[in-house]
Design a protein around this motif. Sequence first.
Motif, PDB file in Angstrom:
ATOM      1  N   TYR A 170      44.387  42.727  77.279  1.00 59.28           N
ATOM      2  CA  TYR A 170      43.097  42.095  76.037  1.00 59.28           C
ATOM      3  C   TYR A 170      42.523  43.879  75.495  1.00 59.28           C
ATOM      4  CZ  TYR A 170      43.812  38.451  78.520  1.00 59.28           C
ATOM      5  OH  TYR A 170      44.531  36.547  78.690  1.00 59.28           O
ATOM      6  N   SER A 171      41.534  43.847  74.151  1.00 61.46           N
ATOM      7  CA  SER A 171      40.964  44.746  73.695  1.00 61.46           C
ATOM      8  C   SER A 171      39.868  44.416  74.656  1.00 61.46           C
ATOM      9  CB  SER A 171      41.691  44.941  72.464  1.00 61.46           C
ATOM     10  OG  SER A 171      40.359  45.940  71.728  1.00 61.46           O
ATOM     11  N   MET A 172      38.728  45.207  75.175  1.00 63.37           N
ATOM     12  CA  MET A 172      37.929  45.123  76.363  1.00 63.37           C
ATOM     13  C   MET A 172      37.039  45.799  74.546  1.00 63.37           C
ATOM     14  SD  MET A 172      37.554  43.319  78.137  1.00 63.37           S
ATOM     15  CE  MET A 172      38.811  42.133  78.709  1.00 63.37           C
ATOM     16  N   ALA A 173      36.996  47.186  74.400  1.00 57.75           N
ATOM     17  CA  ALA A 173      36.206  48.532  74.488  1.00 57.75           C
ATOM     18  C   ALA A 173      35.052  48.006  73.624  1.00 57.75           C
ATOM     19  CB  ALA A 173      36.735  49.282  74.557  1.00 57.75           C
ATOM     20  N   GLU A 174      35.840  47.730  72.601  1.00 59.75           N
ATOM     21  CA  GLU A 174      34.567  47.378  70.888  1.00 59.75           C
ATOM     22  C   GLU A 174      33.751  46.386  71.566  1.00 59.75           C
ATOM     23  OE1 GLU A 174      35.924  46.783  67.369  1.00 59.75           O
ATOM     24  OE2 GLU A 174      37.339  48.984  67.542  1.00 59.75           O
ATOM     25  N   SER A 175      33.846  45.215  72.338  1.00 53.78           N
ATOM     26  CA  SER A 175      33.209  44.160  72.915  1.00 53.78           C
ATOM     27  C   SER A 175      31.978  44.383  73.654  1.00 53.78           C
ATOM     28  CB  SER A 175      33.238  42.750  72.486  1.00 53.78           C
ATOM     29  OG  SER A 175      34.695  42.269  71.524  1.00 53.78           O
ATOM     30  N   MET A 176      32.720  45.336  74.454  1.00 58.86           N
ATOM     31  CA  MET A 176      32.355  45.564  75.677  1.00 58.86           C
ATOM     32  C   MET A 176      30.802  46.679  75.027  1.00 58.86           C
ATOM     33  SD  MET A 176      34.570  46.785  78.756  1.00 58.86           S
ATOM     34  CE  MET A 176      33.386  47.165  79.525  1.00 58.86           C
ATOM     35  N   SER A 177      30.849  47.401  74.302  1.00 57.49           N
ATOM     36  CA  SER A 177      29.734  48.121  73.812  1.00 57.49           C
ATOM     37  C   SER A 177      29.150  47.493  72.741  1.00 57.49           C
ATOM     38  CB  SER A 177      30.689  49.341  72.468  1.00 57.49           C
ATOM     39  OG  SER A 177      30.242  50.150  72.157  1.00 57.49           O
ATOM     40  N   LYS A 178      29.432  46.026  72.131  1.00 60.25           N
ATOM     41  CA  LYS A 178      28.911  45.684  71.276  1.00 60.25           C
ATOM     42  C   LYS A 178      27.302  45.074  72.069  1.00 60.25           C
ATOM     43  CE  LYS A 178      28.352  42.483  67.373  1.00 60.25           C
ATOM     44  NZ  LYS A 178      29.321  42.228  65.921  1.00 60.25           N
ATOM     45  N   LEU A 179      28.143  44.324  73.034  1.00 58.18           N
ATOM     46  CA  LEU A 179      27.147  43.436  73.906  1.00 58.18           C
ATOM     47  C   LEU A 179      25.928  44.798  74.510  1.00 58.18           C
ATOM     48  CD1 LEU A 179      26.289  41.354  75.766  1.00 58.18           C
ATOM     49  CD2 LEU A 179      28.234  41.527  77.601  1.00 58.18           C
ATOM     50  N   LEU A 180      26.815  45.557  76.012  1.00 52.67           N
ATOM     51  CA  LEU A 180      25.946  46.427  76.299  1.00 52.67           C
ATOM     52  C   LEU A 180      24.715  47.356  75.260  1.00 52.67           C
ATOM     53  CD1 LEU A 180      27.935  47.939  78.894  1.00 52.67           C
ATOM     54  CD2 LEU A 180      26.622  46.603  79.017  1.00 52.67           C
ATOM     55  N   SER A 181      25.347  47.389  74.304  1.00 52.97           N
ATOM     56  CA  SER A 181      24.416  47.941  73.061  1.00 52.97           C
ATOM     57  C   SER A 181      22.918  46.639  72.222  1.00 52.97           C
ATOM     58  CB  SER A 181      25.512  49.049  71.974  1.00 52.97           C
ATOM     59  OG  SER A 181      24.287  49.405  71.012  1.00 52.97           O
ATOM     60  N   GLN A 182      23.132  45.645  72.465  1.00 51.47           N
ATOM     61  CA  GLN A 182      23.405  45.017  71.568  1.00 51.47           C
ATOM     62  C   GLN A 182      21.549  44.916  72.621  1.00 51.47           C
ATOM     63  OE1 GLN A 182      24.870  41.788  69.354  1.00 51.47           O
ATOM     64  NE2 GLN A 182      22.954  40.397  69.306  1.00 51.47           N
ATOM     65  N   LEU A 183      21.674  44.950  74.020  1.00 51.03           N
ATOM     66  CA  LEU A 183      21.156  44.294  75.252  1.00 51.03           C
ATOM     67  C   LEU A 183      20.066  46.035  75.058  1.00 51.03           C
ATOM     68  CD1 LEU A 183      22.866  42.353  77.551  1.00 51.03           C
ATOM     69  CD2 LEU A 183      20.666  41.959  75.828  1.00 51.03           C
ATOM     70  N   ASP A 184      20.452  46.768  75.415  1.00 51.91           N
ATOM     71  CA  ASP A 184      19.947  48.174  75.376  1.00 51.91           C
ATOM     72  C   ASP A 184      19.225  48.686  74.483  1.00 51.91           C
ATOM     73  OD1 ASP A 184      20.288  51.045  76.596  1.00 51.91           O
ATOM     74  OD2 ASP A 184      20.298  50.907  75.357  1.00 51.91           O
ATOM     75  N   GLU A 185      19.564  48.149  73.465  1.00 49.64           N
ATOM     76  CA  GLU A 185      18.676  48.311  71.824  1.00 49.64           C
ATOM     77  C   GLU A 185      17.352  47.296  71.626  1.00 49.64           C
ATOM     78  OE1 GLU A 185      19.436  48.904  67.300  1.00 49.64           O
ATOM     79  OE2 GLU A 185      20.854  47.431  68.554  1.00 49.64           O
TER      80      GLU A 185
END
Length: 479
Positions: A330-345
């Motif tokens: 599975y492709s993972m990078a974009e969704s991982m980035s989106k989740l972590l970035s949204q919480l970090d923001e």
Amino acid sequence: MHSSMSKIKASGFITDDFLLESEAAKTLYHNYAKDLPIIDYHNHLSPQLIAENKPVNNITEAWLKEDHYKWRGMRANGIEEKFITGNAPLEDKFSKWAETVPYTLRNPLFHWTQLELKRYFDIDSILQPNTASEIYKKANAILSTKTPAQLLEQMKVEVVCTTDDPADSLKYHQQIAKQDFYTKVYPTFRSDNLFFIQQDNFKSYLKRLENAVNFPITSYQELIKAIDSRIEFFHENGCRLSDYGVSGAFTIVDYTVEEVSKIFSNYLKGGTLSSSEINKYKSSIYIHLGKKYHEKNWVQQYHLGPLRNNNKRLQKLFGADAGCDSIGDYSMAESMSKLLSQLDETNQLAKTISYNLNPSQNEVFATMMGNFNNADAPGKMQWGSAWWFLDQKDGMEKQINTLSNLGLLSRFVGMLTDSRSFLSFPRHEYFRRILCNIIAEDINKGLVPNDIAFLGKMIQDICYNNAINYFKFNQTTEQ
């Protein structure tokens, strides 16, 4: 046996210097790593068996009952299923495993088997058909005198974190907390069932959750209230970690709470949800859980990448977890980035450990975690230990080397068993020996200073100290 493979003649295979290829490796392991206690922050041990604390009695029950690794090895060796997951007598099952062991050479099963025989039963003989009966009797005699708590203490396991559903009563953890065990046993909030809105049994799971919180779940807002209530309950019972391990793609999409409320309401009324609606619902749960974990100062874990239940014949015969899962692509990078970035923001990103199952994504995961470190904690964002099919010498070496190249190995929180067996804890020893050998190799090649005391302290941090400081199991105040 299925062929005329000759007997393995070597005994005493697991020596004091097993896997240690130089004097520096031996010094690092024996003087710094060997005697450290164990923090096993992710496993699937049964809290009920620990609470009841009765001897397991039988090596087949302890070793083969839920060990998918051994099941796969036995199937590869042509063993009939009745000796694996079927109703064959326990000694017959053990004999079939003994028949398989010589064929596991160069598979980690061979090392794990011999390490466990040596550490728990002081057995040096190689398990094979001509030694099976004697080993079976000796192991059972010892197991009949050892409770789960004693087996854990024998390996100096200070902390065990089990894997528990949000609706679980945690009654066995509460019973354990009242007993004077060397090992502290804490629950982990495993959120998987909260995401399965597309499955037929999700409504029955909601009923189970309703029983746990003692109020009806008739809206999305009440679902969120129920989730928050269970997180608070878990926290009160010592939980400091969450986990997620759903099979399939990891997808984060944009949503609004109003949208998800309507989606959930439509579901409760019997409506059929589109894939887009399902992804919006799941994304809302990811984000809400992430914010709650940060609020409670928990560590969140994400186990990503398995393709489960590939063999439908075995699934029908045995059910889920039949040992026919594999690595997904599975492709993972974009969704991982989106989740972590949204919480970090919004400064609501908890300490996080991610684990990948596909080794081609080692660098993807290692670099993704490095994007979100900050001063909240050293090594806040962890790329976790080599997991599942990668939990072997080559996989561990690659994980250690990739983490060294792309992050800070010295801040790594180290090994875990991810096991259902009380006899699995020599896996920590296996990891420690491999780690010491890698660092010693760097010394011998002149890649790091020949400062044994400094490097020994680094190894102690990776094997024990970092986990103690990172997880903060004794934390009692809200952060």
